[in-house]
Scaffold this active site. Structure first.
Site, mmCIF file in Angstrom:
data_model
loop_
_atom_site.group_PDB
_atom_site.id
_atom_site.type_symbol
_atom_site.label_atom_id
_atom_site.label_comp_id
_atom_site.label_asym_id
_atom_site.label_seq_id
_atom_site.Cartn_x
_atom_site.Cartn_y
_atom_site.Cartn_z
ATOM 1 N N GLN A 36 3.315 0.840 7.223
ATOM 2 C CA GLN A 36 2.565 -0.111 8.041
ATOM 3 C C GLN A 36 3.363 -0.604 9.247
ATOM 4 O OE1 GLN A 36 1.749 -4.306 7.072
ATOM 5 N NE2 GLN A 36 -0.384 -3.735 6.879
ATOM 6 N N PRO A 61 0.950 -4.040 1.151
ATOM 7 C CA PRO A 61 2.213 -4.159 1.887
ATOM 8 C C PRO A 61 2.690 -5.600 1.816
ATOM 9 C CG PRO A 61 0.338 -4.040 3.412
ATOM 10 C CD PRO A 61 -0.217 -3.854 2.032
ATOM 11 N N MET A 62 3.950 -5.806 1.476
ATOM 12 C CA MET A 62 4.486 -7.184 1.451
ATOM 13 C C MET A 62 5.931 -7.191 1.934
ATOM 14 S SD MET A 62 2.916 -8.943 -1.984
ATOM 15 C CE MET A 62 3.059 -7.507 -3.052
ATOM 16 N N GLY A 121 -1.683 -7.729 -4.050
ATOM 17 C CA GLY A 121 -0.415 -8.190 -3.504
ATOM 18 C C GLY A 121 0.357 -9.069 -4.478
ATOM 19 N N ARG A 122 0.134 -10.367 -4.365
ATOM 20 C CA ARG A 122 1.003 -11.331 -5.058
ATOM 21 C C ARG A 122 1.086 -11.127 -6.567
ATOM 22 N NH1 ARG A 122 -1.841 -16.234 -2.195
ATOM 23 N NH2 ARG A 122 -3.493 -14.690 -2.449
ATOM 24 N N ASN A 175 -9.322 -6.765 -0.606
ATOM 25 C CA ASN A 175 -8.045 -7.406 -0.930
ATOM 26 C C ASN A 175 -8.208 -8.933 -0.934
ATOM 27 O OD1 ASN A 175 -5.332 -8.438 1.024
ATOM 28 N ND2 ASN A 175 -5.027 -7.737 -1.071
ATOM 29 N N GLY A 176 -7.556 -9.547 -1.906
ATOM 30 C CA GLY A 176 -7.500 -11.004 -1.948
ATOM 31 C C GLY A 176 -7.739 -11.565 -3.320
ATOM 32 N N ASP A 177 -6.674 -12.133 -3.898
ATOM 33 C CA ASP A 177 -6.751 -12.897 -5.156
ATOM 34 C C ASP A 177 -7.029 -12.063 -6.410
ATOM 35 O OD1 ASP A 177 -6.336 -15.064 -3.538
ATOM 36 O OD2 ASP A 177 -8.359 -15.893 -3.733
ATOM 37 N N CYS A 212 -1.550 -10.179 9.688
ATOM 38 C CA CYS A 212 -0.470 -11.110 9.325
ATOM 39 C C CYS A 212 -0.697 -12.461 10.013
ATOM 40 C CB CYS A 212 0.888 -10.532 9.730
ATOM 41 S SG CYS A 212 2.210 -11.699 9.362
HETATM 42 C C1 LIG Z 1 5.430 -12.260 0.473
HETATM 43 C C2 LIG Z 1 4.281 -11.598 1.159
HETATM 44 C C3 LIG Z 1 4.512 -10.694 2.189
HETATM 45 C C4 LIG Z 1 3.443 -10.071 2.834
HETATM 46 N N1 LIG Z 1 3.711 -9.137 3.788
HETATM 47 C C5 LIG Z 1 2.671 -8.426 4.326
HETATM 48 C C6 LIG Z 1 2.903 -7.317 5.195
HETATM 49 O O1 LIG Z 1 4.052 -6.957 5.485
HETATM 50 N N2 LIG Z 1 1.814 -6.658 5.672
HETATM 51 C C7 LIG Z 1 0.523 -7.005 5.359
HETATM 52 O O2 LIG Z 1 -0.441 -6.374 5.802
HETATM 53 N N3 LIG Z 1 0.283 -8.042 4.535
HETATM 54 C C8 LIG Z 1 1.318 -8.725 3.995
HETATM 55 N N4 LIG Z 1 1.050 -9.719 3.088
HETATM 56 C C9 LIG Z 1 -0.348 -9.955 2.687
HETATM 57 C C10 LIG Z 1 -0.720 -9.101 1.465
HETATM 58 O O3 LIG Z 1 -0.639 -7.720 1.750
HETATM 59 C C11 LIG Z 1 -2.140 -9.438 0.975
HETATM 60 O O4 LIG Z 1 -3.052 -9.149 2.016
HETATM 61 C C12 LIG Z 1 -2.301 -10.903 0.601
HETATM 62 O O5 LIG Z 1 -1.202 -11.352 -0.165
HETATM 63 C C13 LIG Z 1 -3.595 -11.123 -0.179
HETATM 64 O O6 LIG Z 1 -3.616 -10.335 -1.345
HETATM 65 P P1 LIG Z 1 -3.252 -10.954 -2.805
HETATM 66 O O7 LIG Z 1 -4.163 -12.146 -3.007
HETATM 67 O O8 LIG Z 1 -3.504 -9.852 -3.760
HETATM 68 O O9 LIG Z 1 -1.824 -11.397 -2.731
HETATM 69 C C14 LIG Z 1 2.111 -10.379 2.465
HETATM 70 C C15 LIG Z 1 1.885 -11.296 1.445
HETATM 71 C C16 LIG Z 1 2.938 -11.905 0.797
HETATM 72 C C17 LIG Z 1 2.654 -12.890 -0.310
#
Ligand SMILES: Cc1cc2nc3c(=O)[nH]c(=O)nc-3n(C[C@H](O)[C@H](O)[C@H](O)COP(=O)(O)O)c2cc1C
Length: 324
Positions: A71, A17-18, A227-228, A203-205, A101
């Protein structure tokens, strides 16, 4: 792997979720490229029960994107329960509660990762939401509030006891925000705790087929959430899924193919929303897309893309770009 009555193939990979990223157009593309489940942006419980229009648009789900998790976040039991019921009427497959968050306007008020400081309240919210809706309820959280309070191993057991159907863990503390490297060792510890039986989503990186495979192999998680690395690159799901099943990289396609994917996302968004909001939304994807990395003297073109106000203007600039 099973979450509630949803069954997933081996090595499920989910779109995280982002906020301002995972709108319906982007989710559909990620699904098309093989994401096994997609998550909506987080939805404020307080705004939802006040019927704020912008928030209500986040309730839209499409049949083609299923399974989709919706979410919510909030800081008090009653509004979160009420919001959960409203979400259920929108018919997502799963309801996910955000306890991760880190941003000040959320965590500072005690919601999102702020709940890591009040685990009893987190548990109470999870328990009441599970009771209130029929669809599976899942939770997404972090390792703990800060380095001295990494409570996830105990917390995971307590959340499981509330009846949640799966737990996503982002391998950082709230204090870390998005800095440093995600620490997957505690995610692995939760997964390998013999008392845990619900699926654990790591989750993460994760940003490549190799790092995704390593997450499955080393930490034994049931699913990986990304995510990113998906922003401006929804095709990463296809690359990862291919690698997970064959151990080989999917051959790269021509530059124009990926460009057409980004354009398709904008077209879908314009068709669903309106041009102005779609163009604004596309900027985050364009700014982050790996597609344009390494093109010599690209900065002025990128700035022009980020300043374009209409689809026609933006596509003219995109069409003028040639790969290296
Ligand atoms: C722009 C952005 C918006 C995000 N919005 C949410 C969100 O709405 N809900 C949530 O649980 N996490 C949110 N996250 C966190 C991501 O879901 C994820 O946990 C975090 O980026 C780590 O994963 P990654 O390293 O694959 O990016 C957000 C992250 C980013 C970068």
């Amino acid at each position: 792997m099973q979450i509630g009555n949803l069954t997933f193939d081996n090595y499920p990979v989910f779109l995280a979720p982002m906020e301002d990223v995972t709108d319906i157009s982007f989710r559909l593309l990620c699904k098309e490229f093989g994401a096994d489940m997609v998550y909506t942006e987080f939805i404020s419980s307080d705004a939802l029960i006040r019927h704020v229009n912008k928030t209500k648009t986040k309730l839209e789900v499409s049949e083609e994107e299923r399974p989709v998790a919706m979410q919510i976040y909030g800081k008090e039991i009653d509004p979160v329960v009420e919001a959960a019921r409203i979400c259920e009427e929108a018919r997502p497959d799963i309801l996910d509660i955000n306890f991760g968050c880190p941003v000040k306007k959320v965590a500072g008020k005690g919601a999102g990762a702020g709940m890591l400081r009040t685990p009893d309240k987190m548990i109470a919210i999870a328990r009441e939401v599970v009771k209130a809706v029929k669809i599976p309820v899942t939770v997404k959280t972090r390792l703990g509030w800060d380095n001295d309070h990494k409570i996830i191993v105990d917390l995971a057991e307590q959340l499981q006891d509330c009846g949640i159907a799966a737990l996503t863990i982002h391998g950082r503390t709230r204090a870390q925000m998005y800095s440093g490297e995600a620490d997957w060792t505690l995610i692995g510890e939760v997964k390998n705790n013999p008392r845990m039986h619900i699926p654990i989503i790591g989750n993460g990186d994760i940003n490549s087929p190799e790092s995704c495979k390593q997450a499955f192999d080393r930490y034994n998680v049931d699913a990986v959430m990304i995510g990113r690395a998906t922003i401006g690159a929804p095709w990463i799901f296809e690359e990862i899924k291919h690698y997970l099943t064959t151990n080989e990289w999917l051959p790269k396609k021509p530059f124009d193919y990926y460009l057409s994917v980004l354009k398709r996302q904008i077209i879908q968004s314009v068709n669903r929303l309106d041009e102005r909001r779609s163009i604004l939304h596309s900027r985050r994807h364009i700014a982050a897309s790996p597609l344009f990395k390494g093109i010599p003297d690209f900065k002025p073109t990128k700035i022009a893309m980020l300043r374009a106000n209409t689809q026609a203007e933006l596509f003219d600039i995109m069409n003028s770009i040639s790969a290296i």
